[in-house]
Write an enzyme that holds these catalytic residues in place. Structure first.
Site, PDB file in Angstrom:
ATOM      1  N   GLU A  56       0.643  -0.731  -0.002  1.00 11.54           N
ATOM      2  CA  GLU A  56       0.095   0.319   0.174  1.00 11.54           C
ATOM      3  C   GLU A  56       0.924   1.156  -0.197  1.00 11.54           C
ATOM      4  OE1 GLU A  56       0.865   1.375   2.570  1.00 11.54           O
ATOM      5  OE2 GLU A  56       1.804  -0.367   3.298  1.00 11.54           O
ATOM      6  N   GLU A 112       4.444  -0.379   1.578  1.00 13.19           N
ATOM      7  CA  GLU A 112       4.432  -0.031  -0.132  1.00 13.19           C
ATOM      8  C   GLU A 112       4.208  -2.269  -0.707  1.00 13.19           C
ATOM      9  OE1 GLU A 112       8.218   0.419  -2.346  1.00 13.19           O
ATOM     10  OE2 GLU A 112       7.783   2.883  -1.126  1.00 13.19           O
TER      11      GLU A 112
END
Lengths: 336, 336
Positions: free
Chosen positions: A161, A304
């Protein structure tokens, strides 16, 4: 899970030239993967890391060390291949799938999966982050995406994310779902100072008091004090499980999303594979709530999906061991 | 270590598109590798896992769950490519270098590095495991091997071993060097039962009382209550450091060998990279003594170097991140 495939994998592991169980988590992974996929052969798996990006209205409260436009800028970085997740995914042969599920501003790029539910959430310290319908839409997007990627041959998922400010809604969701105080759920995110930490805690308490999310209804929690990428990742977990695909869970935000998914459908838990233990304080709480033990201790706190892809070689190793090791009989090695 | 290369690596890391320090151990590894090699570019490294095999006279005391001939049988398995270490090394593109430094019986194979110091150690519960000269010879073999492999282009080493019974001398060496009781140094090895554990502890206490190793002289300790692969691996660590090559340390036995190396030459410590935390009880003690924190928690207890090679992708990741990630300026990302 397919119990016959699990028994078959366990039987094969015990014939290999090593003391029984001595490969520890690799053996547990092999059995779990056999159970999830129904295949005790554990063929090599095409992998995708799904990075969901969204913005957060709560940034108005000064809860992040980075400005909000960094979410959009980092999406461009993901698409250009320059972010940490791109480097780590390339190393392990995994595809990075970048999804705009709620980034503020317009993003035009053919390589981007555009599924914007809204232009970031509202400020949860003043109103609900989003409506229930929006949260449901974000969850459905995650489910659909898992279905599409599984159809294209992806056999192993990881969650990632990007969303400046997103440790704040993650801590809020964890605080409600696990009934822990904001203090135990809040960490430094991208590197906020002590005063910022206090603001973060106060903001979370205020948002929960204002919106009164129903702890027994994870969708309500995601809508009122969550985020679009949190809901999307919860959907991805549900979709992976529905398609009998294992899903590797990254750090704090991803684990909170997985926790929400498991509150919606508890059976999803068996499809989760933990990766690293993040430096973000609440991660330990979220992992414990799911009964997951991390395999990597790297003091990372980037998100991420960076920790999840670092676990891919361990998952490959589980399959390789099962398929390639000699047995006691074939190698002429005496048993204990 | 090359402090200018370390500063240069740290400067580069701080320009990359991530919160400063957020890649945790990967960033620490990048700085350490720059310091060891004197090269802040961290080019990809050819890797070798050196598996030293030897036998142990102390097996007479009934300290292992497997019969002694398994050492020799497993050497054949390594050479044929069927052991766990072969599978895991192939996955990561590393070479397995198998060394007979003291296996009982004759081993004939072109792929084997034959450096037999003697046909296994003597039973340390009755006499010294080996002479001081033999221990020194084994250490020199390790040093020379590191030199030869470095000359052939190997830039990253890992330690591995095979030797039925070798958790017993490892626990004895640790017990003396770290001044801990046998009970805290002894684990189940390949899977011995409770009675066997008691025998192991008693055997270690007896061997130490009989041979009176000098804790301030690691070579004396290795000779009296150690093993040939332990001494050889201590030499490998010293040789790697002397050639400015990092060396990844596997589990309990390897860590005890590294501890002995660091007692001989304390500067070697800066060249060590930890890998996993083994299930073998004394591993935590040995790691703590060296101030090393493991990166992997996989509940493994196999040896062979299996945990060390699983850390190779993490070390590659450190280099890849430094070389391949975009900077804030190049990617147009705002700083915090």
């Amino acid at each position: 899970l397919d119990e016959e495939a699990m028994r078959e994998a366990a039987r094969r592991l015990d014939r290999l030239t090593k003391p029984p169980g001595s490969l520890g988590r690799l053996e547990e992974l092999a059995v779990q993967l056999a159970g999830i996929t129904g295949d005790a052969d554990l063929k090599p798996m095409a992998k995708a890391i799904v990075v969901m990006a969204a913005d957060h209205g709560v940034c108005e409260e000064g809860v992040s060390a980075f400005p909000q436009e960094v979410t959009r800028q980092m999406v461009h970085n993901f698409l250009a291949g320059g972010a940490a997740i791109n480097v780590l995914a390339r190393q392990t042969g995994a595809e990075v799938v970048c999804v705009d599920i709620g980034v503020k501003g317009e993003l035009e790029d053919d390589r981007l999966i555009s599924r914007k539910v809204r232009q970031g959430t509202a400020n949860m310290a003043r109103e609900a982050a989003m409506s229930r319908e929006e949260a449901e839409r974000a969850i459905e997007i995650g489910i659909e995406l898992a279905e599409i990627l599984a159809g294209k041959g992806i056999r192993l998922f990881a969650t990632g994310e990007m969303g400046i400010g997103n440790t704040t809604p993650s801590a809020a969701v964890l605080s409600v779902l696990s009934d822990v105080d904001a203090e135990d759920a809040v960490g430094r995110g991208t590197g906020i100072d002590d005063a910022g930490m206090k603001r973060k805690q106060a903001t979370i308490r205020k948002a929960i008091a204002l919106n009164v999310p129903d702890a027994s209804d994870a969708i309500d929690v995601l809508a009122k004090v969550g985020g679009l990428e949190l809901a999307g990742l919860a959907g991805l977990v549900l979709g992976a499980a529905a398609n009998r695909r294992p899903v590797v869970i990254d750090g704090f935000i991803s684990t909170v999303a997985a926790l929400a998914a498991c509150r919606i459908a508890p059976a999803a838990k068996e499809y989760l594979i933990p990766s690293h233990l993040s430096e973000e304080k609440g991660h330990r709480v979220a992992l414990k709530e799911l009964g997951l033990e991390p395999m990597l201790s790297l003091k990372m706190r980037l998100g991420e999906g960076s920790g999840a892809v670092l676990a891919f070689p361990l998952i490959d190793a589980a399959g390789n061991v099962l398929r390639e090791m000699a047995t006691f009989d074939s190698a002429g090695v005496s048993r204990g």
